[in-house]
Design an enzyme around this catalytic site. Structure first.
Site, PDB file in Angstrom:
ATOM      1  N   CYS A 139     -28.101  -7.295  13.283  1.00  0.00           N
ATOM      2  CA  CYS A 139     -29.206  -6.700  13.412  1.00  0.00           C
ATOM      3  C   CYS A 139     -30.222  -7.698  12.666  1.00  0.00           C
ATOM      4  O   CYS A 139     -31.556  -7.825  13.148  1.00  0.00           O
ATOM      5  CB  CYS A 139     -29.517  -5.433  13.006  1.00  0.00           C
ATOM      6  SG  CYS A 139     -29.364  -4.307  14.367  1.00  0.00           S
ATOM      7  N   CYS A 150       2.207   3.117  -3.371  1.00  0.00           N
ATOM      8  CA  CYS A 150       1.526   4.142  -4.121  1.00  0.00           C
ATOM      9  C   CYS A 150       1.049   5.019  -3.217  1.00  0.00           C
ATOM     10  O   CYS A 150       1.051   6.336  -3.321  1.00  0.00           O
ATOM     11  CB  CYS A 150       0.393   3.549  -4.634  1.00  0.00           C
ATOM     12  SG  CYS A 150       0.843   2.213  -5.967  1.00  0.00           S
ATOM     13  N   HIS A 151       0.540   4.853  -2.074  1.00  0.00           N
ATOM     14  CA  HIS A 151      -0.183   5.720  -1.216  1.00  0.00           C
ATOM     15  C   HIS A 151       0.598   6.604   0.036  1.00  0.00           C
ATOM     16  O   HIS A 151       0.260   7.483   0.330  1.00  0.00           O
ATOM     17  CB  HIS A 151      -1.317   5.133  -0.316  1.00  0.00           C
ATOM     18  CG  HIS A 151      -2.233   4.552  -1.149  1.00  0.00           C
ATOM     19  ND1 HIS A 151      -3.301   5.331  -1.840  1.00  0.00           N
ATOM     20  CD2 HIS A 151      -2.812   3.349  -1.351  1.00  0.00           C
ATOM     21  CE1 HIS A 151      -4.367   4.467  -2.420  1.00  0.00           C
ATOM     22  NE2 HIS A 151      -3.774   3.424  -2.188  1.00  0.00           N
ATOM     23  N   HIS A 168     -34.297   2.279  15.621  1.00  0.00           N
ATOM     24  CA  HIS A 168     -33.087   3.338  15.707  1.00  0.00           C
ATOM     25  C   HIS A 168     -33.697   4.714  15.399  1.00  0.00           C
ATOM     26  O   HIS A 168     -32.872   5.688  15.671  1.00  0.00           O
ATOM     27  CB  HIS A 168     -32.122   2.867  15.031  1.00  0.00           C
ATOM     28  CG  HIS A 168     -31.430   1.508  15.269  1.00  0.00           C
ATOM     29  ND1 HIS A 168     -30.533   1.605  16.529  1.00  0.00           N
ATOM     30  CD2 HIS A 168     -31.534   0.389  14.850  1.00  0.00           C
ATOM     31  CE1 HIS A 168     -30.236   0.264  16.723  1.00  0.00           C
ATOM     32  NE2 HIS A 168     -30.741  -0.503  15.630  1.00  0.00           N
ATOM     33  N   CYS A 220       0.949  -1.028  -0.014  1.00  0.00           N
ATOM     34  CA  CYS A 220       0.016   0.172  -0.078  1.00  0.00           C
ATOM     35  C   CYS A 220       0.933   1.157  -0.172  1.00  0.00           C
ATOM     36  O   CYS A 220       0.460   2.055  -0.696  1.00  0.00           O
ATOM     37  CB  CYS A 220      -0.998   0.012   1.297  1.00  0.00           C
ATOM     38  SG  CYS A 220      -1.857  -1.516   1.524  1.00  0.00           S
ATOM     39  N   CYS A 276     -35.246  -1.090  10.387  1.00  0.00           N
ATOM     40  CA  CYS A 276     -34.214  -0.393  11.005  1.00  0.00           C
ATOM     41  C   CYS A 276     -34.786   0.653  11.900  1.00  0.00           C
ATOM     42  O   CYS A 276     -34.785   0.974  13.145  1.00  0.00           O
ATOM     43  CB  CYS A 276     -33.165   0.234  10.233  1.00  0.00           C
ATOM     44  SG  CYS A 276     -32.477  -1.010   9.257  1.00  0.00           S
TER      45      CYS A 276
END
Lengths: 107, 260
Positions: free
Chosen positions: B221, B78-79, B180, B75, B176
């Site tokens: 959930c 490039c980064h 919530h 990684c 949901c």
């Protein structure tokens, strides 16, 4: 899979108590759980952890099934001489691990 | 004046409403999951030493510089320095990837990079490696506000996510939204129902005794309402993740979070 993080102050004064923290990556498998097929999962917890300060044992704990995974141990040590803290722990699977941290005592 | 201009005004009103997207939770009412926790757990999350999620962050930091795949590239090649390049990245995900032509969450992004740039096999969901990398990447967005793109190619995913959020499922016949949104802050047995935001993922959940992804939590959930579990990376989970991120826009990234 020995992985632990240790935290000690960069420098301490002689005679003072300093805080030591060690966080160990460990599943702490309780031995009470079953697989999806109903087979028991063997207990594998850290059964003994010790810390020696320049060779002298200053901390000892015997955790068991009641301790959560990835346990964090925090304790205080009285600063005497510069040197090394040596941690050792072993679990039910027979794995033994060690880590060390250096400590600098001023004054 | 007259019919024509009022029609234009109506149209404009309709357009701006559609663009702004009606928020059921106004920004000032947003509550991160951490605000429902006790002081001890909040302290554990804030303490970069005691937070067990940092074990995975450290592992991810090692993997960041580990070469992989047929291209034999890491990684970091490039980064470069993740402290710069990964800053704020997690706050923008999930995002539609034009190259892959699909919606990617952070896990998908990592695996996309592995297959396209490293020639390496995808990491399995909930593997230590993938959790390590996502925790490491997300940790560089700590404290930054969530902000995701829901326009353009992402719009269809967003709308599907909203539909899924509001659709009742499972033997419990719950959406949901029923817990919530409509009952957030109230008790469900011994627990306080949170607003269900995604700003702290991946989280160290005490119930799991380990780090886990948002997809794992969403599946929990689904299981809780006794609905059929979507597979990891199923479009439903990704679309839902995008809607959740948008719903919590403005909350700060807390990754790796600690939750009960």
């Amino acid at each position: 899979m020995a992985e632990a993080r240790i935290q000690v102050p960069p420098q301490v004064r002689r005679g003072e108590a300093f805080e030591v923290k060690i966080l160990i990556r460990h599943a702490m498998e309780t031995g009470y759980r079953l697989t999806d097929e109903g087979k028991p999962i063997a207990r594998n917890v850290i059964r003994l952890i010790t810390c020696r300060y320049n060779g002298v044992e200053v901390f000892r704990a015997e955790p068991s099934s009641g301790i959560a995974a990835n346990p964090l141990f925090t304790f205080f040590v009285s600063a005497r001489e510069s040197g090394e803290l040596q941690f050792e722990w072993q679990d039910d699977s027979g794995a033994r691990n060690s880590e060390r941290a250096s400590i600098t005592v001023a004054g | 004046m007259g019919v024509r201009s009022s029609a234009i005004a109506l149209l404009l009103l309709y357009c701006s409403a559609a663009l702004a997207q009606q928020r059921a939770l106004p920004t000032q009412d947003l509550r991160s999951g951490s605000s429902y926790m006790g002081a001890e757990l909040r302290a554990m999350q804030a303490d970069t030493f005691a937070n067990p999620g940092t074990l995975w962050v450290e592992r991810g930091a090692k993997l960041w510089s580990a070469r992989a795949g047929t291209v034999d590239r890491a990684c970091v090649d490039c980064h470069r320095d993740a402290r710069d390049s990964m800053k704020g990245v997690a706050a923008r995900y999930p995002a539609f990837d034009a190259g892959a032509k699909r919606l990617l969450d952070l896990e998908g992004r990592v695996n996309q990079c592995r297959s396209a740039r490293q020639g390496a096999p995808a990491l399995a969901f909930e593997s230590e490696e993938l959790l390590g990398l996502t925790a490491f990447v997300a940790s560089h967005s700590r404290g930054m506000p969530v902000r995701v793109a829901i326009d353009g190619a992402a719009a269809v995913h967003f709308e599907r996510g909203r539909m899924l959020y509001e659709r009742r499922i499972g033997q419990m016949n719950l959406a949901c939204l029923n817990c919530h949104q409509q009952n957030a802050g109230r008790r469900l047995l011994a627990e306080t129902i949170s607003q269900g935001h995604s700003n702290a993922y991946p989280i160290y959940r005490l119930e799991w005794q380990a780090l886990g992804s948002l997809q794992r939590r969403l599946r929990a959930c689904y299981s809780g309402v006794r609905a059929e579990l979507p597979a990891y990376n199923a479009p439903d989970l990704l679309d839902l993740s995008l809607f959740l991120a948008w719903r919590g826009e403005g909350l700060q990234i807390e990754a790796p979070g600690v939750r009960r």
